[in-house]
Design an enzyme around this catalytic site. Sequence first.
Site, short mmCIF file in Angstrom:
data_model
loop_
_atom_site.label_atom_id
_atom_site.label_comp_id
_atom_site.label_asym_id
_atom_site.label_seq_id
_atom_site.Cartn_x
_atom_site.Cartn_y
_atom_site.Cartn_z
N LYS A 35 -67.42 -40.29 103.85
CA LYS A 35 -66.17 -39.52 103.93
C LYS A 35 -65.06 -40.14 103.08
O LYS A 35 -64.41 -39.44 102.29
CB LYS A 35 -65.73 -39.43 105.39
N THR A 36 -64.81 -41.43 103.24
CA THR A 36 -63.71 -42.08 102.53
C THR A 36 -63.92 -42.01 101.03
O THR A 36 -62.97 -41.82 100.26
CB THR A 36 -63.55 -43.53 103.00
N ASP A 215 -56.94 -37.15 106.27
CA ASP A 215 -58.18 -37.79 106.71
C ASP A 215 -58.20 -37.84 108.24
O ASP A 215 -57.14 -37.84 108.88
CB ASP A 215 -58.25 -39.20 106.13
N GLU A 216 -59.39 -37.88 108.83
CA GLU A 216 -59.55 -37.93 110.29
C GLU A 216 -58.80 -36.78 110.95
O GLU A 216 -58.11 -36.95 111.97
CB GLU A 216 -59.07 -39.28 110.86
N GLN A 246 -66.70 -36.30 116.39
CA GLN A 246 -66.14 -37.64 116.60
C GLN A 246 -64.68 -37.58 117.07
O GLN A 246 -63.94 -38.54 116.91
CB GLN A 246 -66.25 -38.46 115.32
N ARG A 607 -73.14 -45.74 115.35
CA ARG A 607 -72.67 -46.99 114.78
C ARG A 607 -73.83 -47.88 114.34
O ARG A 607 -73.65 -48.83 113.61
CB ARG A 607 -71.82 -47.80 115.78
#
Length: 732
Positions: A35-36, A215-216, A246, A607
């Site tokens: 994503k980043t 973002d997020e 998430q 994770r």
Amino acid sequence: MTNDPIYQDLNEEQAAAVAHGTGPLMVLAGAGSGKTRVVTRRIARLLRDGVRNGQILAMTFTNKAAGEMARRVEELGGGYVRVATFHSACARFLRADGRLLGFPPDFSIYDTQDRDTLIRELMDDLGLSSAKVKPSLLGQWISKLKNAAMQPGDLGGGDDISRLVERIWTPYHERMRKVGAMDFDDLLGNFLQILREHPDVAERYQQRFPWVLVDEFQDTNRVQYDLLKLLCPNPGNLCVVGDPDQSIYGFRGAEVRNILQFEDDYPTTTTVRLEQNYRSSANILRAAETVIAHNTMRKQKRLRTEAPPGAPLLRLKAGGSSEEASTIVDCIKALAAEDTPLDQVAIFYRAHWLSRGLEQALKDQGLPYEIVGGLTFFERREIKDLLAYLRVLVNPLDDVSMGRIVNVPPRGLGKAGIERLRQIATTEGMSLREVVGEASLHGEFGPKARKGLAELARTLDTAQQAASHGAHGALRVIIAGTNYLQHATSFGDAEDSTREENIAELVSDTVQYDKAPPVRVDADDDGTMPSDGLAGYLQHVALLTSADTKGQGPAVRMMTVHAAKGLEFDHVFVAGLEEGTFPSMRVQDDPEGLEEERRLMYVALTRARKTLFLSSVRDRMVNGEMMSMRPSRFLKELPPDCIENYTPSWRRYEADDDGARSSGWSVTPDPEALAALRAGVRVRHDLYGNGVVRRLTGQGMRTQAVVRFDDGVERVFMLEYGGLKLLEDIQF
């Protein structure tokens, strides 16, 4: 495109998001999907294609994330671009336009402590008592209302808190404007008010920032989304990146509906799904996808990976929390023996209180660990307060401990009153504890302080008597006599429930300690004389807290699942997977809350890169009582062919998932194992871990075993009912 540094190493979906032109764009970025990389390369591509740096506004939720995004853009040759948190961006804009609401350009920004101080002053001015309702509780309710874009009247006004919030709301905001200050929530709400009430200002910002990226996005609250819709109205160039699976911060005001309804608010949206996972093995990924598929409030996507299946998920059905903790630590020791770096091993839990037993097991085995995003169990303020009370019972001359708790909870003393008590103690040649117990020395204090000191003295006297029966009774008297639980859970912040759970776990710890008091070592042993009762318990805690494992190189990471978001590890252990623990008991009658808990489980699973270890217990001590636990529903949602039951080699019984019996779980003694018990053999106990049998006394059903455990404490057990499991024979 492959030779273009902006598109280098991007898959087809990532490249499509980076290349998207004008109009709204939603990037549904699954866990571990890069994503980043997509966000930063999209910014770099816009800059390279002629968009000026000052025309881009990129927003995220932490200064660290903002700094990292800006750094990556610069590395791609994009130069400086404004990447900010929502609050810092709005603070900057309000310096220029806050005058429209009557605020000076140099307005102050109040943190929560400043806010609560002002509320306390207003309560005094209005004649409202701050003794029953803490200003911080009112401040938290004001914050919740602002983040949800609500007014006090929306609370319904049926209880004391609602009425107090309504009374304080207008005076609070009038005073803030008068002193030229805003709290953190005002930074968002006031800028939103300006955009709504001044369309010309809104149009100016729309022209200034024709490109907005967030973002997020799944973590935005109502106010933040309303801001975005005014800064970049449909069909503007608004790019939102996130994953509804998430969205785990509902307690902070985040609304998953924002991302779920985005395409309704922006009908011309182009949606790109990032479904290629670059982190986890295929087994881990399939398990996570199968669990999250049970949610209804989500956007359809299906993560895939080119990674091999990998190891199956290991499932431990432990008898008790000690067995769970010691088994996890045994597995970590095995990983360390294979040269696995300890900083690639993580233990997750739903709530902070679950860390205590895990911490003890790690310390017992000498494994270094680090609590991520929090304090160790015995370092938390509420635990240190209660232990200070207990230390005063054992040692009335302990002025440090007495000084910590003499005005906790508040008894009308303040700093000046505490200092005066110290002066009296010095003058009279007495300890602080003695001064508190001597009413004739309290004449110069006000009525509230005199009453508080008298109640404290009575509570300490009663607890002193209870201490003769052990740590648990003394702690119960302290908690009840001081009303400490209400004090610790009425701050009005997100930690209230955490403090309550931690106090309950401390109660459980004292119960477990008292159940098998230490045995004095015989004269022919090593000469040590462990204390029993309350003094022994405090010695036990002191030994645990003195084993500093920090700063010794790589360490096992321990954290709540909330703290784990955004992190990844080769090996992940998730403990406490029981109904009422994970998922939390607070969401059992809340379908939306349950879905957020499932998203939390999804975050925990995703994770892990290589291995996942999932554990639950059949019996767990909760607030001093042994409770029969049912396995988490999330365990039952996992695909069976991805899971392998893990049974420790020393176990001589098999646990099952039937948690219906209310009488708890008893282990039927193995006659062969009991017959093999003798001095020198290693045994394991569900509550106390591993130890060595020192001697046996009695015969038949009256046979008792004295066991020295690895924490150095000896305990006595009836052999038939003690729950001891044979490990291996060693020389004593």
